[in-house]
Scaffold this motif. Structure first.
Motif, PDB file in Angstrom:
ATOM      1  N   LEU A 260      43.985  32.223  45.169  1.00  0.00           N
ATOM      2  CA  LEU A 260      42.849  32.552  46.027  1.00  0.00           C
ATOM      3  C   LEU A 260      41.625  31.739  45.641  1.00  0.00           C
ATOM      4  O   LEU A 260      41.298  31.606  44.463  1.00  0.00           O
ATOM      5  CB  LEU A 260      42.502  34.044  45.908  1.00  0.00           C
ATOM      6  CG  LEU A 260      43.635  35.048  46.166  1.00  0.00           C
ATOM      7  CD1 LEU A 260      43.134  36.460  45.904  1.00  0.00           C
ATOM      8  CD2 LEU A 260      44.165  34.910  47.584  1.00  0.00           C
ATOM      9  N   ASP A 261      40.943  31.225  46.669  1.00  0.00           N
ATOM     10  CA  ASP A 261      39.675  30.526  46.462  1.00  0.00           C
ATOM     11  C   ASP A 261      38.524  31.257  47.131  1.00  0.00           C
ATOM     12  O   ASP A 261      37.362  30.920  46.905  1.00  0.00           O
ATOM     13  CB  ASP A 261      39.768  29.101  47.024  1.00  0.00           C
ATOM     14  CG  ASP A 261      38.551  28.257  46.686  1.00  0.00           C
ATOM     15  OD1 ASP A 261      38.103  28.317  45.513  1.00  0.00           O
ATOM     16  OD2 ASP A 261      38.038  27.548  47.571  1.00  0.00           O
ATOM     17  N   VAL A 262      38.850  32.264  47.941  1.00  0.00           N
ATOM     18  CA  VAL A 262      37.846  32.991  48.725  1.00  0.00           C
ATOM     19  C   VAL A 262      38.161  34.480  48.668  1.00  0.00           C
ATOM     20  O   VAL A 262      39.305  34.882  48.472  1.00  0.00           O
ATOM     21  CB  VAL A 262      37.839  32.490  50.189  1.00  0.00           C
ATOM     22  CG1 VAL A 262      37.242  31.101  50.282  1.00  0.00           C
ATOM     23  CG2 VAL A 262      39.246  32.511  50.786  1.00  0.00           C
ATOM     24  N   TYR A 263      37.110  35.300  48.882  1.00  0.00           N
ATOM     25  CA  TYR A 263      37.234  36.739  48.653  1.00  0.00           C
ATOM     26  C   TYR A 263      36.478  37.515  49.730  1.00  0.00           C
ATOM     27  O   TYR A 263      35.590  36.981  50.392  1.00  0.00           O
ATOM     28  CB  TYR A 263      36.716  37.092  47.250  1.00  0.00           C
ATOM     29  CG  TYR A 263      37.381  36.219  46.207  1.00  0.00           C
ATOM     30  CD1 TYR A 263      38.623  36.560  45.687  1.00  0.00           C
ATOM     31  CD2 TYR A 263      36.796  35.022  45.801  1.00  0.00           C
ATOM     32  CE1 TYR A 263      39.268  35.728  44.779  1.00  0.00           C
ATOM     33  CE2 TYR A 263      37.424  34.194  44.895  1.00  0.00           C
ATOM     34  CZ  TYR A 263      38.664  34.549  44.386  1.00  0.00           C
ATOM     35  OH  TYR A 263      39.303  33.713  43.505  1.00  0.00           O
ATOM     36  N   GLU A 264      36.843  38.781  49.873  1.00  0.00           N
ATOM     37  CA  GLU A 264      36.264  39.607  50.925  1.00  0.00           C
ATOM     38  C   GLU A 264      34.756  39.791  50.776  1.00  0.00           C
ATOM     39  O   GLU A 264      34.029  39.826  51.763  1.00  0.00           O
ATOM     40  CB  GLU A 264      36.938  40.989  50.941  1.00  0.00           C
ATOM     41  CG  GLU A 264      38.284  41.022  51.649  1.00  0.00           C
ATOM     42  CD  GLU A 264      38.673  42.429  52.021  1.00  0.00           C
ATOM     43  OE1 GLU A 264      38.096  42.965  52.990  1.00  0.00           O
ATOM     44  OE2 GLU A 264      39.545  42.999  51.342  1.00  0.00           O
ATOM     45  N   ASP A 277      48.396  38.468  35.995  1.00  0.00           N
ATOM     46  CA  ASP A 277      48.798  37.116  35.632  1.00  0.00           C
ATOM     47  C   ASP A 277      49.333  36.334  36.817  1.00  0.00           C
ATOM     48  O   ASP A 277      49.333  35.097  36.797  1.00  0.00           O
ATOM     49  CB  ASP A 277      49.863  37.157  34.527  1.00  0.00           C
ATOM     50  CG  ASP A 277      49.258  37.387  33.150  1.00  0.00           C
ATOM     51  OD1 ASP A 277      48.077  37.009  32.950  1.00  0.00           O
ATOM     52  OD2 ASP A 277      49.952  37.938  32.283  1.00  0.00           O
ATOM     53  N   ASN A 278      49.817  37.037  37.850  1.00  0.00           N
ATOM     54  CA  ASN A 278      50.381  36.330  39.001  1.00  0.00           C
ATOM     55  C   ASN A 278      49.355  36.079  40.102  1.00  0.00           C
ATOM     56  O   ASN A 278      49.710  35.790  41.238  1.00  0.00           O
ATOM     57  CB  ASN A 278      51.592  37.079  39.571  1.00  0.00           C
ATOM     58  CG  ASN A 278      51.274  38.512  39.967  1.00  0.00           C
ATOM     59  OD1 ASN A 278      50.221  39.054  39.628  1.00  0.00           O
ATOM     60  ND2 ASN A 278      52.210  39.132  40.680  1.00  0.00           N
ATOM     61  N   ALA A 279      48.066  36.179  39.755  1.00  0.00           N
ATOM     62  CA  ALA A 279      46.993  35.817  40.671  1.00  0.00           C
ATOM     63  C   ALA A 279      46.153  34.712  40.036  1.00  0.00           C
ATOM     64  O   ALA A 279      45.627  34.877  38.935  1.00  0.00           O
ATOM     65  CB  ALA A 279      46.109  37.026  40.987  1.00  0.00           C
ATOM     66  N   VAL A 280      46.039  33.581  40.728  1.00  0.00           N
ATOM     67  CA  VAL A 280      45.165  32.489  40.293  1.00  0.00           C
ATOM     68  C   VAL A 280      43.898  32.580  41.125  1.00  0.00           C
ATOM     69  O   VAL A 280      43.949  32.543  42.357  1.00  0.00           O
ATOM     70  CB  VAL A 280      45.838  31.120  40.478  1.00  0.00           C
ATOM     71  CG1 VAL A 280      44.871  29.995  40.112  1.00  0.00           C
ATOM     72  CG2 VAL A 280      47.103  31.032  39.625  1.00  0.00           C
ATOM     73  N   LEU A 281      42.752  32.701  40.465  1.00  0.00           N
ATOM     74  CA  LEU A 281      41.488  32.987  41.135  1.00  0.00           C
ATOM     75  C   LEU A 281      40.488  31.857  40.889  1.00  0.00           C
ATOM     76  O   LEU A 281      40.091  31.607  39.749  1.00  0.00           O
ATOM     77  CB  LEU A 281      40.913  34.310  40.615  1.00  0.00           C
ATOM     78  CG  LEU A 281      41.872  35.508  40.622  1.00  0.00           C
ATOM     79  CD1 LEU A 281      41.204  36.717  39.973  1.00  0.00           C
ATOM     80  CD2 LEU A 281      42.321  35.835  42.048  1.00  0.00           C
ATOM     81  N   ALA A 282      40.084  31.190  41.956  1.00  0.00           N
ATOM     82  CA  ALA A 282      39.094  30.117  41.862  1.00  0.00           C
ATOM     83  C   ALA A 282      37.803  30.554  42.563  1.00  0.00           C
ATOM     84  O   ALA A 282      37.848  31.317  43.531  1.00  0.00           O
ATOM     85  CB  ALA A 282      39.628  28.837  42.507  1.00  0.00           C
ATOM     86  N   PRO A 283      36.643  30.080  42.108  1.00  0.00           N
ATOM     87  CA  PRO A 283      35.351  30.531  42.650  1.00  0.00           C
ATOM     88  C   PRO A 283      34.865  29.676  43.827  1.00  0.00           C
ATOM     89  O   PRO A 283      33.849  29.006  43.746  1.00  0.00           O
ATOM     90  CB  PRO A 283      34.418  30.420  41.449  1.00  0.00           C
ATOM     91  CG  PRO A 283      34.957  29.241  40.700  1.00  0.00           C
ATOM     92  CD  PRO A 283      36.453  29.284  40.881  1.00  0.00           C
ATOM     93  N   HIS A 284      35.601  29.716  44.939  1.00  0.00           N
ATOM     94  CA  HIS A 284      35.250  29.013  46.177  1.00  0.00           C
ATOM     95  C   HIS A 284      35.004  27.525  45.910  1.00  0.00           C
ATOM     96  O   HIS A 284      33.915  26.994  46.155  1.00  0.00           O
ATOM     97  CB  HIS A 284      34.027  29.646  46.846  1.00  0.00           C
ATOM     98  CG  HIS A 284      34.029  29.462  48.338  1.00  0.00           C
ATOM     99  ND1 HIS A 284      33.795  30.490  49.210  1.00  0.00           N
ATOM    100  CD2 HIS A 284      34.255  28.368  49.121  1.00  0.00           C
ATOM    101  CE1 HIS A 284      33.872  30.043  50.453  1.00  0.00           C
ATOM    102  NE2 HIS A 284      34.151  28.759  50.416  1.00  0.00           N
ATOM    103  N   LEU A 285      36.061  26.849  45.474  1.00  0.00           N
ATOM    104  CA  LEU A 285      35.973  25.442  45.099  1.00  0.00           C
ATOM    105  C   LEU A 285      36.534  24.505  46.159  1.00  0.00           C
ATOM    106  O   LEU A 285      36.645  23.295  45.919  1.00  0.00           O
ATOM    107  CB  LEU A 285      36.733  25.206  43.780  1.00  0.00           C
ATOM    108  CG  LEU A 285      36.224  25.954  42.548  1.00  0.00           C
ATOM    109  CD1 LEU A 285      37.111  25.647  41.347  1.00  0.00           C
ATOM    110  CD2 LEU A 285      34.777  25.602  42.254  1.00  0.00           C
ATOM    111  N   GLY A 286      36.878  25.034  47.345  1.00  0.00           N
ATOM    112  CA  GLY A 286      37.570  24.224  48.342  1.00  0.00           C
ATOM    113  C   GLY A 286      36.909  22.894  48.643  1.00  0.00           C
ATOM    114  O   GLY A 286      37.583  21.871  48.750  1.00  0.00           O
TER     115      GLY A 286
END
Length: 327
Positions: A260-264, A277-286
């Motif tokens: 995920l790169d985006v959130y609600e 561990d099975n979630a990769v979380l990026a801070p809106h880096l698209g």
């Protein structure tokens, strides 16, 4: 400058070189805060503005327009998406809305593939393990992930970014299918109904706009249609996915993982996702490359300069059914 000089409001700092042309056409105010403006700060900032250069976390609605007043001529959104703009309200006041399409296609497609690889090959999880100092040793069953060759990638939203992702996925030997609101003929990809795409794909990647119809498009029911070993990647807009449902699906193994790169509700992230561990979380880096973010700023500025000098905007937003505000 004279009292008649147009006032230009930039809601968050942009590269100084990109902003330079604004100083030739108006009196420029740039927010001094290294954060999004609050609603009250935004209302105060836009008073008397002829142009507003907004960011994707600025909600430009009727209240902001009223605060700006009758001199406002253009709202230039520094993003390709514009679900933060109430476009009908903006254009209904005779104000032009613009965005920055096209310039972030490759950067976002690259990040999509990065997230896909990170979650399927457990890269972020492995990084955390090594940094923790915990003991580990190589063996044939250690931290096994999933290969991509011969796997099906289901792309939801086959616009410019979706097509760029499809080209990259083909280089990894993936079979590409897609679902699009309007049928599109894409070489090397078959169009499927959404349910069939969800049920048959090994990876589902989201590239559709956020509209009332796509909000929570991926909900608990959609997640349960996916393969148990499938992965979800979202570099589009956070509210397309029901985060609570996704956290539950990742926790109980309904799907194998998510990137995920985006959130609600950015920058807040659902607490149920952060410890998985099975979630990769990026801070809106698209779009977060120097080249892309600079070009986005330049394009927003070009739109403002064009409007304030009596020319046509470079990338105006057309008023359509998808321009209805969705948050």
């Amino acid at each position: 400058m004279s009292p008649d000089t147009p006032r230009i409001v930039v809601t968050r700092a942009l590269p100084p070189a990109a902003l330079e042309p604004l100083h030739t056409v108006g009196d420029v105010w740039v927010s001094p805060h290294d954060r999004p403006l609050s609603v009250e700060e935004l209302h105060e900032a836009v008073r008397g503005a002829a142009a507003v250069v907004s960011m994707l976390n600025d909600r430009v609605d009727d209240a902001v327009l009223a605060a700006a007043g009758p001199d406002l001529r253009v709202v230039a959104n520094t993003a390709v998406g514009y679900d933060n703009l109430d476009v009908p309200a903006i254009t209904g006041r005779g104000v032009l809305a613009t965005n920055t399409p096209g310039v972030l296609v490759d950067a976002t497609a690259d990040l999509t593939i990065a997230l896909l690889l990170a979650v399927t090959r457990r890269v972020a999880e492995g990084d955390r393990l090594v940094r923790s100092g915990a003991a580990w040793s190589w063996d044939v069953s250690f931290m096994l992930g999933s290969g991509l060759q011969g796997k099906q990638l289901g792309i939801v939203g086959m616009g410019s970014i979706g097509r760029a992702v499809a080209r990259r996925a083909a280089a990894f030997g993936m079979d590409v299918v897609h679902h699009n609101r309007r049928p599109v003929d894409i070489g090397g990809s078959r169009q499927l109904a959404l349910d069939e795409l969800l049920e048959t794909s090994d990876v589902v990647s989201l590239h559709c706009p956020l509209t009332p119809e796509t909000r929570h498009l991926i909900d608990a029911a959609a997640l349960h249609r996916m393969k148990r070993g499938a992965y979800l990647v979202n570099t589009a807009r956070g509210p397309i996915v029901d985060e609570s449902a996704l956290a539950a699906a990742l926790h109980d193994g309904t799907i194998a993982g998510a990137g995920l790169d985006v959130y609600e509700d950015e920058p807040r992230v659902h607490e149920g996702l952060r410890d998985l561990d099975n979630a990769v979380l990026a801070p809106h880096l698209g779009s977060a490359t120097v080249e892309t973010r600079t070009r986005m700023a330049e394009l927003a500025v070009e739109n403002v300069v064009a409007v304030l000098t009596g020319k046509d905007a470079v990338t105006p937003i057309a008023v359509t059914s998808n321009s209805v505000p969705s948050r």
